[in-house]
Design an enzyme around this catalytic site. Structure first.
Site, PDB file in Angstrom:
ATOM      1  N   LYS A  77       0.891  -1.227   0.070  1.00 26.72           N
ATOM      2  CA  LYS A  77      -0.045   0.142   0.021  1.00 26.72           C
ATOM      3  C   LYS A  77       0.675   1.158  -0.111  1.00 26.72           C
ATOM      4  O   LYS A  77       0.631   2.440  -0.676  1.00 26.72           O
ATOM      5  CB  LYS A  77      -0.960  -0.041   1.175  1.00 26.72           C
ATOM      6  CG  LYS A  77      -1.749   1.235   1.609  1.00 26.72           C
ATOM      7  CD  LYS A  77      -2.738   1.547   0.621  1.00 26.72           C
ATOM      8  CE  LYS A  77      -3.586   2.784   0.595  1.00 26.72           C
ATOM      9  NZ  LYS A  77      -4.261   2.962   2.026  1.00 26.72           N
ATOM     10  N   ASN A 106      -6.989  10.719  -8.781  1.00 27.83           N
ATOM     11  CA  ASN A 106      -6.231   9.675  -8.981  1.00 27.83           C
ATOM     12  C   ASN A 106      -6.213   9.138 -10.383  1.00 27.83           C
ATOM     13  O   ASN A 106      -5.113   8.541 -11.107  1.00 27.83           O
ATOM     14  CB  ASN A 106      -6.655   8.679  -7.865  1.00 27.83           C
ATOM     15  CG  ASN A 106      -6.302   8.551  -6.592  1.00 27.83           C
ATOM     16  OD1 ASN A 106      -5.900   9.538  -6.170  1.00 27.83           O
ATOM     17  ND2 ASN A 106      -6.881   7.656  -5.802  1.00 27.83           N
ATOM     18  N   ASN A 123     -11.319   9.657  -6.962  1.00 24.62           N
ATOM     19  CA  ASN A 123     -10.783  10.429  -5.652  1.00 24.62           C
ATOM     20  C   ASN A 123      -9.773  11.253  -5.606  1.00 24.62           C
ATOM     21  O   ASN A 123      -8.854  11.002  -6.603  1.00 24.62           O
ATOM     22  CB  ASN A 123     -10.372   9.189  -4.788  1.00 24.62           C
ATOM     23  CG  ASN A 123     -10.211   9.516  -3.398  1.00 24.62           C
ATOM     24  OD1 ASN A 123     -11.151  10.026  -2.744  1.00 24.62           O
ATOM     25  ND2 ASN A 123      -9.160   9.130  -2.671  1.00 24.62           N
ATOM     26  N   SER A 144      -5.527  11.839  -0.190  1.00 24.65           N
ATOM     27  CA  SER A 144      -5.566  12.514   1.044  1.00 24.65           C
ATOM     28  C   SER A 144      -4.692  13.798   1.227  1.00 24.65           C
ATOM     29  O   SER A 144      -4.922  14.595   1.916  1.00 24.65           O
ATOM     30  CB  SER A 144      -5.587  11.565   2.217  1.00 24.65           C
ATOM     31  OG  SER A 144      -4.161  10.861   2.155  1.00 24.65           O
TER      32      SER A 144
END
Length: 310
Positions: A189, A207, A257, A260
């Site tokens: 990840k 993304n 998305n 973050s």
């Protein structure tokens, strides 16, 4: 039988996403948040989630600033940004009861160590999630895409309480897998994050735009290749044979998305760059492995942060 009581530390995009899913699955859910104002807004209005199938509001989730809410919880999910983990661990420690499992689903490296420094290591487990969501305001998120959530212990194995939590998350419609190689899963990840997150943060691309843009994908892929070399030198067993292709597929699954790190820079918040590219920079340097792309991306994001941290 009593409802499982799940406490979530942090009401960002992931905290709200997991909170709504668990509440709709019949759990008692408590969100521990930073400010009384946020707690009041969440208690008054619930959480609104927008997605491909429309918009809905989920109520009945308790929000509080009091870490005592974690006492006797079935599980505590830690979903704050990496820079806050040490403070969260210290605040949680006086209230943690022996049968409560604490699970980090945070980005980057170092969160597990920060939690175990203040909490019993036997009660702390690690995990990753590929879910994508954007925080639009307090208690208001946009779902970018659901992906696998992986749970595990650093020593491996499948303890009963981790399996029980996995079953609860599965009932909440989150795809879940328990891994005996959680270190490898976390690094896999991380390799996605070191490519997508800083490139998205610096360019403003979602993304999907990162992986379809020739220049943006080239930079992201170079960062991933460097990080993979560091992982190999450390003996990490990744969960993919092709980290760059894995990053590309992850970007496809969460194409809509805004990652973050991009959200943090836009909101004037400190990012998780140190737990991502900063960790690759430090570990690569210690191992004598050149990581110029990661170092450059980390430096650029740090420069952006100085505007609101100076």
């Amino acid at each position: 039988m009593a409802k499982p009581h799940i406490v979530i530390i942090g009401a960002g995009a992931m905290g709200c996403l997991f909170g709504t899913g668990l509440r709709e699955a019949g759990c008692a859910v408590t969100l521990v948040v930073r400010t009384p104002e946020s707690a009041h807004a969440l208690n008054a209005s619930g959480i609104r989630i927008e997605g491909p199938t429309g918009s809905r509001t989920v109520t009945g989730i308790l929000a509080t600033t009091d870490y005592a809410a974690a006492a006797n919880a079935s599980a505590v999910l830690v979903l704050v940004k990496a820079p806050a983990t040490k403070t969260v661990a210290a605040s949680l420690a006086p209230h943690l009861t022996p049968n409560t499992l604490v699970l980090t689903l945070q980005n980057g490296l170092g969160n597990m160590e920060a939690l175990c420094a203040a909490l019993p290591a036997s009660q702390v487990a690690a995990g990753i999630t590929g879910n994508g969501a954007t925080l639009l305001g307090v208690g208001h998120i946009r779902l970018g895409g659901l992906a696998e959530t992986v749970l595990g212990e650093l020593e491996g194995g499948f303890p009963a309480r981790l399996e029980a939590l996995g079953a609860i998350l599965g009932k909440a419609r989150f795809p879940v897998r328990i891994s005996e190689n959680i270190t490898g899963a976390m690094w896999t990840k991380l390799l996605v994050n070191v490519g997508i997150n800083p490139v998205g943060a610096l360019t403003g691309l979602r993304n999907g735009g990162i992986i379809t843009g020739r220049d943006s994908f080239c930079v992201a892929a170079a960062a991933v290749r460097e990080a993979a070399k560091v992982a190999d030198a450390l003996g990490v067993r990744l969960e993919t044979d092709d980290p760059v292709e894995h990053m590309r597929r992850a970007g496809e699954l969460t194409a809509a998305n805004e990652n973050s790190m991009l959200q943090d820079l836009r909101a004037g918040r400190v990012t998780e760059i140190e737990a991502m590219n900063g960790e690759i920079e430090r570990r690569g340097t210690a191992l004598g492995i050149p990581v110029p792309v990661n170092a450059t991306l980390a430096s650029l994001v740090r420069s952006r942060q100085k505007a609101f941290t100076a």
